[in-house]
Design a protein around this motif. Structure first.
Motif, PDB file in Angstrom:
ATOM      1  N   GLN A   1       0.837  -1.199   0.000  1.00  0.00           N
ATOM      2  CA  GLN A   1       0.000   0.000   0.000  1.00  0.00           C
ATOM      3  C   GLN A   1       0.876   1.254   0.000  1.00  0.00           C
ATOM      4  N   MET A   2       1.948   1.228   0.783  1.00  0.00           N
ATOM      5  CA  MET A   2       2.869   2.374   0.815  1.00  0.00           C
ATOM      6  C   MET A   2       3.535   2.572  -0.540  1.00  0.00           C
ATOM      7  N   LYS A   3       3.879   1.482  -1.206  1.00  0.00           N
ATOM      8  CA  LYS A   3       4.510   1.566  -2.525  1.00  0.00           C
ATOM      9  C   LYS A   3       3.591   2.288  -3.509  1.00  0.00           C
ATOM     10  N   LYS A   4       2.325   1.922  -3.485  1.00  0.00           N
ATOM     11  CA  LYS A   4       1.347   2.539  -4.376  1.00  0.00           C
ATOM     12  C   LYS A   4       1.194   4.035  -4.070  1.00  0.00           C
ATOM     13  N   GLU A   5       1.034   4.354  -2.802  1.00  0.00           N
ATOM     14  CA  GLU A   5       0.845   5.750  -2.408  1.00  0.00           C
ATOM     15  C   GLU A   5       2.120   6.563  -2.623  1.00  0.00           C
ATOM     16  N   MET A   6       3.272   5.954  -2.366  1.00  0.00           N
ATOM     17  CA  MET A   6       4.551   6.641  -2.514  1.00  0.00           C
ATOM     18  C   MET A   6       4.774   7.063  -3.963  1.00  0.00           C
ATOM     19  N   GLY A   7       4.438   6.191  -4.905  1.00  0.00           N
ATOM     20  CA  GLY A   7       4.570   6.535  -6.313  1.00  0.00           C
ATOM     21  C   GLY A   7       3.725   7.740  -6.677  1.00  0.00           C
ATOM     22  N   ASP A   8       2.521   7.795  -6.143  1.00  0.00           N
ATOM     23  CA  ASP A   8       1.633   8.930  -6.404  1.00  0.00           C
ATOM     24  C   ASP A   8       2.163  10.209  -5.770  1.00  0.00           C
ATOM     25  N   ILE A   9       2.626  10.116  -4.545  1.00  0.00           N
ATOM     26  CA  ILE A   9       3.127  11.302  -3.842  1.00  0.00           C
ATOM     27  C   ILE A   9       4.365  11.860  -4.532  1.00  0.00           C
ATOM     28  N   ILE A  10       5.318  10.996  -4.852  1.00  0.00           N
ATOM     29  CA  ILE A  10       6.557  11.450  -5.490  1.00  0.00           C
ATOM     30  C   ILE A  10       6.261  12.020  -6.879  1.00  0.00           C
ATOM     31  N   GLY A  11       5.380  11.374  -7.603  1.00  0.00           N
ATOM     32  CA  GLY A  11       5.081  11.822  -8.967  1.00  0.00           C
ATOM     33  C   GLY A  11       4.257  13.089  -9.051  1.00  0.00           C
ATOM     34  N   ARG A  12       3.374  13.309  -8.088  1.00  0.00           N
ATOM     35  CA  ARG A  12       2.434  14.430  -8.211  1.00  0.00           C
ATOM     36  C   ARG A  12       2.593  15.537  -7.186  1.00  0.00           C
ATOM     37  N   LYS A  13       3.019  15.212  -5.987  1.00  0.00           N
ATOM     38  CA  LYS A  13       3.024  16.200  -4.910  1.00  0.00           C
ATOM     39  C   LYS A  13       4.360  16.916  -4.728  1.00  0.00           C
ATOM     40  N   LEU A  14       5.456  16.230  -5.000  1.00  0.00           N
ATOM     41  CA  LEU A  14       6.769  16.839  -4.767  1.00  0.00           C
ATOM     42  C   LEU A  14       7.146  17.771  -5.911  1.00  0.00           C
ATOM     43  N   LYS A  15       7.616  18.955  -5.548  1.00  0.00           N
ATOM     44  CA  LYS A  15       7.987  19.954  -6.551  1.00  0.00           C
ATOM     45  C   LYS A  15       9.486  20.247  -6.570  1.00  0.00           C
ATOM     46  N   ASP A  16      10.261  19.448  -5.852  1.00  0.00           N
ATOM     47  CA  ASP A  16      11.705  19.654  -5.763  1.00  0.00           C
ATOM     48  C   ASP A  16      12.350  19.389  -7.121  1.00  0.00           C
ATOM     49  N   PRO A  17      13.099  20.366  -7.674  1.00  0.00           N
ATOM     50  CA  PRO A  17      13.716  20.163  -8.989  1.00  0.00           C
ATOM     51  C   PRO A  17      14.826  19.108  -8.984  1.00  0.00           C
ATOM     52  N   ARG A  18      15.355  18.775  -7.803  1.00  0.00           N
ATOM     53  CA  ARG A  18      16.404  17.755  -7.731  1.00  0.00           C
ATOM     54  C   ARG A  18      15.850  16.368  -7.998  1.00  0.00           C
ATOM     55  N   ILE A  19      14.572  16.178  -7.759  1.00  0.00           N
ATOM     56  CA  ILE A  19      13.968  14.863  -7.903  1.00  0.00           C
ATOM     57  C   ILE A  19      13.592  14.656  -9.359  1.00  0.00           C
ATOM     58  N   GLY A  20      14.254  13.715  -9.989  1.00  0.00           N
ATOM     59  CA  GLY A  20      14.022  13.429 -11.392  1.00  0.00           C
ATOM     60  C   GLY A  20      12.936  12.379 -11.576  1.00  0.00           C
ATOM     61  N   PHE A  21      13.119  11.552 -12.592  1.00  0.00           N
ATOM     62  CA  PHE A  21      12.159  10.498 -12.897  1.00  0.00           C
ATOM     63  C   PHE A  21      12.420   9.319 -11.971  1.00  0.00           C
TER      64      PHE A  21
END
Length: 123
Positions: free
Chosen positions: A12-32
């Motif tokens: 469940q965390m894996k699923k939610e983590m993918g969504d959070i990292i992909g949509r909520k984080l705006k840090d330019p250091r975080i790539g794909f």
């Protein structure tokens, strides 16, 4: 019984983590970033998140730094989405299995092509 629950929470965390990292984080250091797995301890106190990053070593290190900086925010978001008494502390690690699998595939392809070359030369 505890192992089954920790595995379920990890998925469940894996699923939610993918969504959070992909949509909520705006840090330019975080790539794909792709979340490849989450291991949660039996007491649900700590979670290790395995990630795969597209890019060179410098981009991977920058992404890891950005995720470490955002781990508090990510933990808060996970806590909102998954109902647990206590949200696990999150640490990030690179998933080396994809690179390892790619290396094995390359070696097998090289072996196959060298076998085909030797079979061709025998004719």
């Amino acid at each position: 019984m505890s192992e089954i629950r920790s595995n379920r929470i990890g998925e469940q965390m894996k699923k939610e983590m993918g969504d959070i990292i992909g949509r909520k984080l705006k840090d330019p250091r975080i790539g794909f970033v792709t979340v490849t797995g989450v291991e949660v301890t039996g007491d649900l106190q700590q979670a290790t998140v395995f990630i795969s990053v597209f890019g060179d070593d410098e981009q991977k290190e920058q992404t890891l730094r950005g995720l470490a900086k955002a781990s508090g925010f990510i933990r808060t978001e996970i806590g909102k989405r998954i109902r647990l008494r206590k949200t696990p502390e999150i640490s990030f690690k690179f998933d080396e299995s994809i690179e390892y699998g790619s290396r094995i595939e390359t070696l097998l392809t090289d072996i196959k092509s060298s076998d085909e070359d030797s079979d061709y030369n025998k004719r």
